[in-house]
Design an enzyme around this catalytic site. Structure first.
Site, PDB file in Angstrom:
ATOM      1  N   ARG A 168       6.881 -53.316   3.222  1.00  0.00           N
ATOM      2  CA  ARG A 168       6.214 -54.011   4.323  1.00  0.00           C
ATOM      3  C   ARG A 168       7.173 -54.414   5.445  1.00  0.00           C
ATOM      4  O   ARG A 168       8.275 -54.874   5.206  1.00  0.00           O
ATOM      5  CB  ARG A 168       5.546 -55.271   3.765  1.00  0.00           C
ATOM      6  N   ARG A 179       6.171 -66.366  -5.171  1.00  0.00           N
ATOM      7  CA  ARG A 179       4.904 -66.482  -4.434  1.00  0.00           C
ATOM      8  C   ARG A 179       3.736 -65.987  -5.271  1.00  0.00           C
ATOM      9  O   ARG A 179       2.655 -66.564  -5.245  1.00  0.00           O
ATOM     10  CB  ARG A 179       4.995 -65.717  -3.105  1.00  0.00           C
ATOM     11  N   ARG A 236      10.419 -59.333   6.437  1.00  0.00           N
ATOM     12  CA  ARG A 236      10.423 -60.795   6.337  1.00  0.00           C
ATOM     13  C   ARG A 236      11.550 -61.283   5.429  1.00  0.00           C
ATOM     14  O   ARG A 236      11.847 -60.663   4.423  1.00  0.00           O
ATOM     15  CB  ARG A 236       9.080 -61.270   5.774  1.00  0.00           C
ATOM     16  N   LYS A 250      -4.233 -58.883   3.306  1.00  0.00           N
ATOM     17  CA  LYS A 250      -4.854 -59.991   4.047  1.00  0.00           C
ATOM     18  C   LYS A 250      -4.493 -59.962   5.522  1.00  0.00           C
ATOM     19  O   LYS A 250      -5.367 -60.050   6.376  1.00  0.00           O
ATOM     20  CB  LYS A 250      -4.284 -61.320   3.513  1.00  0.00           C
ATOM     21  N   ARG A 275      -4.703 -72.710   0.495  1.00  0.00           N
ATOM     22  CA  ARG A 275      -3.967 -72.132  -0.621  1.00  0.00           C
ATOM     23  C   ARG A 275      -3.967 -73.055  -1.814  1.00  0.00           C
ATOM     24  O   ARG A 275      -3.429 -72.700  -2.856  1.00  0.00           O
ATOM     25  CB  ARG A 275      -2.526 -71.930  -0.186  1.00  0.00           C
TER      26      ARG A 275
HETATM   27  P1  ADP Z   1       2.400 -64.393   1.678  1.00  0.00           P
HETATM   28  O1  ADP Z   1       0.904 -64.383   1.522  1.00  0.00           O
HETATM   29  O2  ADP Z   1       3.006 -63.017   1.560  1.00  0.00           O
HETATM   30  O3  ADP Z   1       3.091 -65.380   0.780  1.00  0.00           O
HETATM   31  P2  ADP Z   1       2.310 -65.868   4.226  1.00  0.00           P
HETATM   32  O4  ADP Z   1       2.825 -65.336   5.497  1.00  0.00           O
HETATM   33  O5  ADP Z   1       0.860 -66.159   4.133  1.00  0.00           O
HETATM   34  O6  ADP Z   1       2.772 -64.801   3.145  1.00  0.00           O
HETATM   35  O7  ADP Z   1       3.102 -67.215   3.833  1.00  0.00           O
HETATM   36  C1  ADP Z   1       4.511 -67.273   3.849  1.00  0.00           C
HETATM   37  C2  ADP Z   1       5.001 -68.652   3.401  1.00  0.00           C
HETATM   38  O8  ADP Z   1       4.508 -69.668   4.300  1.00  0.00           O
HETATM   39  C3  ADP Z   1       4.532 -69.103   2.025  1.00  0.00           C
HETATM   40  O9  ADP Z   1       5.342 -68.591   0.978  1.00  0.00           O
HETATM   41  C4  ADP Z   1       4.662 -70.630   2.176  1.00  0.00           C
HETATM   42  O10 ADP Z   1       5.996 -71.055   2.070  1.00  0.00           O
HETATM   43  C5  ADP Z   1       4.204 -70.881   3.597  1.00  0.00           C
HETATM   44  N1  ADP Z   1       2.738 -71.117   3.695  1.00  0.00           N
HETATM   45  C6  ADP Z   1       1.846 -70.367   4.386  1.00  0.00           C
HETATM   46  N2  ADP Z   1       0.605 -70.869   4.263  1.00  0.00           N
HETATM   47  C7  ADP Z   1       0.700 -71.943   3.460  1.00  0.00           C
HETATM   48  C8  ADP Z   1      -0.242 -72.878   2.943  1.00  0.00           C
HETATM   49  N3  ADP Z   1      -1.551 -72.793   3.241  1.00  0.00           N
HETATM   50  N4  ADP Z   1       0.214 -73.867   2.120  1.00  0.00           N
HETATM   51  C9  ADP Z   1       1.509 -73.969   1.821  1.00  0.00           C
HETATM   52  N5  ADP Z   1       2.457 -73.125   2.267  1.00  0.00           N
HETATM   53  C10 ADP Z   1       2.068 -72.116   3.087  1.00  0.00           C
END
Ligand code: ADP
Length: 225
Positions: free
Chosen positions: A130, A174, A163, A17, A93
């Site tokens: 990653r 996750r 990360r 993504k 999400r």
């Molecule tokens: P990944 O898709 O690998 O989990 P992201 O960088 O998209 O990584 O998100 C990292 C973290 O940020 C998530 O595990 C969550 O804690 C928080 N987060 C990001 N976007 C959202 C969202 N739309 N709703 C709730 N938490 C979010």
């Protein structure tokens, strides 16, 4: 065709993504809005938002809807995104977040919601290798796509790091939350005729080509009414 784009990219962790969202953002010249990147930057800067978000991020849990929605509302009502659009990466999400998004951009609509599809077995390997730029969010892989100078971003010169939440425990959490909270959005957007499922396998260039072909087709169709 309309300039700009309004695109959501869905896909489980490691589907590609982030990589593809950065490429789409350059291709259509629209801001890349990645909620995870915004949270990580907030945690690094020690802001109020960062303090609230930190424990959720480290555990691999979702940040509560009201915090995320407030933050996205603030970002999507700035001039650049209201005029040219956005590539949304990591939002929505949950179903309440999807509802909030549609309300927030109305009367405008999304061009398309991309569902980037990949097997769980494949994503585990991708996540372990990653690395990501702290400043611009560009993704690297120590296995097949390293930064030219180790630890330094090719694009912006920022720090390239692993990360904090790419640990086995947080990755498992996750992926579990993805199945429970985010996978239902696939049907939610399908019912609204917005979903396009695209294979996330193959080289990054191959995936980008598939995505651009799909987005252009959708935009052309909307334009010719
Ligand atoms: P990944 O898709 O690998 O989990 P992201 O960088 O998209 O990584 O998100 C990292 C973290 O940020 C998530 O595990 C969550 O804690 C928080 N987060 C990001 N976007 C959202 C969202 N739309 N709703 C709730 N938490 C979010």
């Amino acid at each position: 065709m309309n300039p700009g784009a309004r695109i959501v990219v869905l896909g489980k962790q490691g589907a590609g993504k982030g990589t593809q969202a950065v490429r789409l953002s350059r291709h259509y010249v629209v801001p890349h809005v990645a909620t995870g990147d915004i949270f990580r930057a907030a945690v690094r800067s020690g802001s109020e938002l960062g303090k609230k978000a930190r424990e959720y991020l480290d555990a691999g849990d979702l940040v509560p809807d009201e915090i995320v929605i407030g933050m996205v509302r603030e970002r999507l009502t700035r001039d650049d995104t209201t005029h040219r659009g956005f590539i949304l990466d990591g939002f929505p999400r949950t179903v309440p977040q999807a509802d909030a998004l549609m309300e927030l951009i109305a009367p405008r609509v999304l061009d398309v919601v991309i569902n980037l599809e990949i097997d769980t077995a494949q994503v585990l390997g991708r996540l372990a290798s990653r690395r990501v730029c702290c400043d611009c969010g560009t993704n690297y892989s120590v296995v097949d796509n390293p930064a030219r100078v180790p630890g330094i971003c090719d694009v912006c010169g920022g720090d390239v790091v692993q990360r904090d939440d790419d640990t086995e425990f947080a990755i498992r959490r996750r992926l579990e939350l993805y199945e429970r909270e985010t996978a239902p959005l696939i049907d939610w957007f399908k019912k609204r005729n917005l979903l396009a499922t695209i294979k996330g396998t193959g080289s990054p260039d191959e995936v980008t080509e598939r995505l651009v072909a799909e987005v252009d087709w959708r935009k052309q169709r909307a334009f010719s009414g």
